[in-house]
Design an enzyme around this catalytic site. Structure first.
Site, PDB file in Angstrom:
ATOM      1  N   VAL A 100       0.837  -1.087   0.059  1.00 54.84           N
ATOM      2  CA  VAL A 100       0.022  -0.168  -0.068  1.00 54.84           C
ATOM      3  C   VAL A 100       0.859   1.102   0.132  1.00 54.84           C
ATOM      4  CG1 VAL A 100      -2.095   1.209   1.131  1.00 54.84           C
ATOM      5  CG2 VAL A 100      -1.972  -1.311   1.370  1.00 54.84           C
ATOM      6  N   HIS A 104       2.704   4.354   6.025  1.00 57.77           N
ATOM      7  CA  HIS A 104       2.161   3.576   7.269  1.00 57.77           C
ATOM      8  C   HIS A 104       3.380   2.859   7.930  1.00 57.77           C
ATOM      9  CE1 HIS A 104       1.896   0.504   4.143  1.00 57.77           C
ATOM     10  NE2 HIS A 104       2.224  -0.060   4.750  1.00 57.77           N
ATOM     11  N   HIS A 106       3.923  -0.278  10.734  1.00 54.07           N
ATOM     12  CA  HIS A 106       3.270  -1.524  11.390  1.00 54.07           C
ATOM     13  C   HIS A 106       3.793  -1.585  12.732  1.00 54.07           C
ATOM     14  CE1 HIS A 106       2.248  -3.657   7.713  1.00 54.07           C
ATOM     15  NE2 HIS A 106       3.281  -2.972   7.125  1.00 54.07           N
TER      16      HIS A 106
HETATM   17  P1  AMP Z   1       2.538  -3.080   3.588  1.00 57.59           P
HETATM   18  O1  AMP Z   1       2.598  -4.411   2.847  1.00 57.59           O
HETATM   19  O2  AMP Z   1       3.693  -2.699   4.029  1.00 57.59           O
HETATM   20  O3  AMP Z   1       2.207  -1.920   2.592  1.00 57.59           O
HETATM   21  O4  AMP Z   1       1.392  -3.160   4.417  1.00 57.59           O
HETATM   22  C1  AMP Z   1       0.054  -3.033   4.183  1.00 57.59           C
HETATM   23  C2  AMP Z   1      -0.921  -3.681   5.235  1.00 57.59           C
HETATM   24  O5  AMP Z   1      -2.059  -3.186   5.267  1.00 57.59           O
HETATM   25  C3  AMP Z   1      -0.821  -5.231   5.232  1.00 57.59           C
HETATM   26  O6  AMP Z   1      -0.011  -5.735   6.264  1.00 57.59           O
HETATM   27  C4  AMP Z   1      -2.241  -5.613   5.225  1.00 57.59           C
HETATM   28  O7  AMP Z   1      -2.760  -6.702   5.876  1.00 57.59           O
HETATM   29  C5  AMP Z   1      -2.782  -4.368   5.522  1.00 57.59           C
HETATM   30  N1  AMP Z   1      -4.221  -4.308   5.035  1.00 57.59           N
HETATM   31  C6  AMP Z   1      -4.659  -4.176   3.810  1.00 57.59           C
HETATM   32  N2  AMP Z   1      -5.919  -4.037   3.635  1.00 57.59           N
HETATM   33  C7  AMP Z   1      -6.362  -3.849   5.165  1.00 57.59           C
HETATM   34  C8  AMP Z   1      -7.909  -3.595   5.434  1.00 57.59           C
HETATM   35  N3  AMP Z   1      -8.855  -3.326   4.785  1.00 57.59           N
HETATM   36  N4  AMP Z   1      -7.821  -3.318   6.818  1.00 57.59           N
HETATM   37  C9  AMP Z   1      -6.590  -3.522   7.619  1.00 57.59           C
HETATM   38  N5  AMP Z   1      -5.600  -3.802   7.247  1.00 57.59           N
HETATM   39  C10 AMP Z   1      -5.260  -3.875   5.777  1.00 57.59           C
END
Ligand code: AMP
Length: 125
Positions: A100, A104, A106
Site C-alpha cells: 500500500v 504507514h 506497522h
Molecule cells: P505493506 O505491505 O507494508 O504495504 O502493509 C499493508 C498492510 O495493510 C498489510 O499488512 C495488510 O494486511 C494491511 N491491510 C490491507 N488491507 C487492509 C484493511 N482493509 N484493513 C486493515 N489492514 C489492511
C-alpha cells in the site's frame, strides 16, 4: 482519481469510512487500525490521513513533524496494548514488501512478556 489528485488507496477508503476497519486511535492527522492479516499478537497499522506521501522517506523529507506525530501515536498505542517493547516497521518499496503506497508504520508486539521481538517470534512482514 480523488479531488486531491491522488488515486485513493485502501487506507484512504478506511479514513473516509468507505470500508470498515477496527480503528484504535485517531488524531487530526493520524489514524491507526488493526491490520487485517496480523503478523503478531498486536499488529496495528498507523498511517497519515494525508495521502500525499508514499513512504517514510518522503514523509521524513516533506513533513518531519507529521512523522514525529505518527511515532508518538505508535508509542501511545504500544503503551496501551503491548508489554512496552515493540517493533515499528516501515516497508519502503515493493521489493521490501510494501503493498500500500500510502505511508504507514506497522506496530508489532505482544501484551505478554516476550524474550524476543525479532522475526523468529513475530514473522516477516
Ligand atoms: P505493506 O505491505 O507494508 O504495504 O502493509 C499493508 C498492510 O495493510 C498489510 O499488512 C495488510 O494486511 C494491511 N491491510 C490491507 N488491507 C487492509 C484493511 N482493509 N484493513 C486493515 N489492514 C489492511
Amino acid at each position: 482519481m480523488s479531488s486531491s489528485g491522488f488515486e485513493p488507496t485502501i487506507f484512504s477508503r478506511i479514513i473516509a469510512r468507505e470500508i470498515p476497519a477496527t480503528i484504535v486511535a485517531e488524531t487530526e492527522h493520524i489514524i491507526a487500525f488493526l491490520d487485517i492479516a496480523p503478523k503478531a499478537p498486536v499488529h496495528v497499522v498507523i498511517t497519515t490521513k494525508d495521502p500525499q506521501f508514499q513512504n517514510v522517506v518522503e514523509l521524513a523529507a516533506g513533513n518531519p513533524v507529521l512523522l514525529a506525530e505518527l511515532v508518538s501515536v505508535a508509542e501511545r498505542i504500544a503503551a496501551e496494548r503491548t508489554n512496552g517493547q515493540f517493533r515499528l516497521v516501515f516497508n519502503t518499496g515493493a521489493a521490501a514488501g510494501q503493498t500500500v503506497f500510502h505511508v504507514h508504520a506497522h506496530l508489532l508486539g505482544s501484551p505478554e512478556p516476550t524474550e524476543s521481538l525479532g522475526e523468529d517470534s513475530l514473522g516477516a512482514l
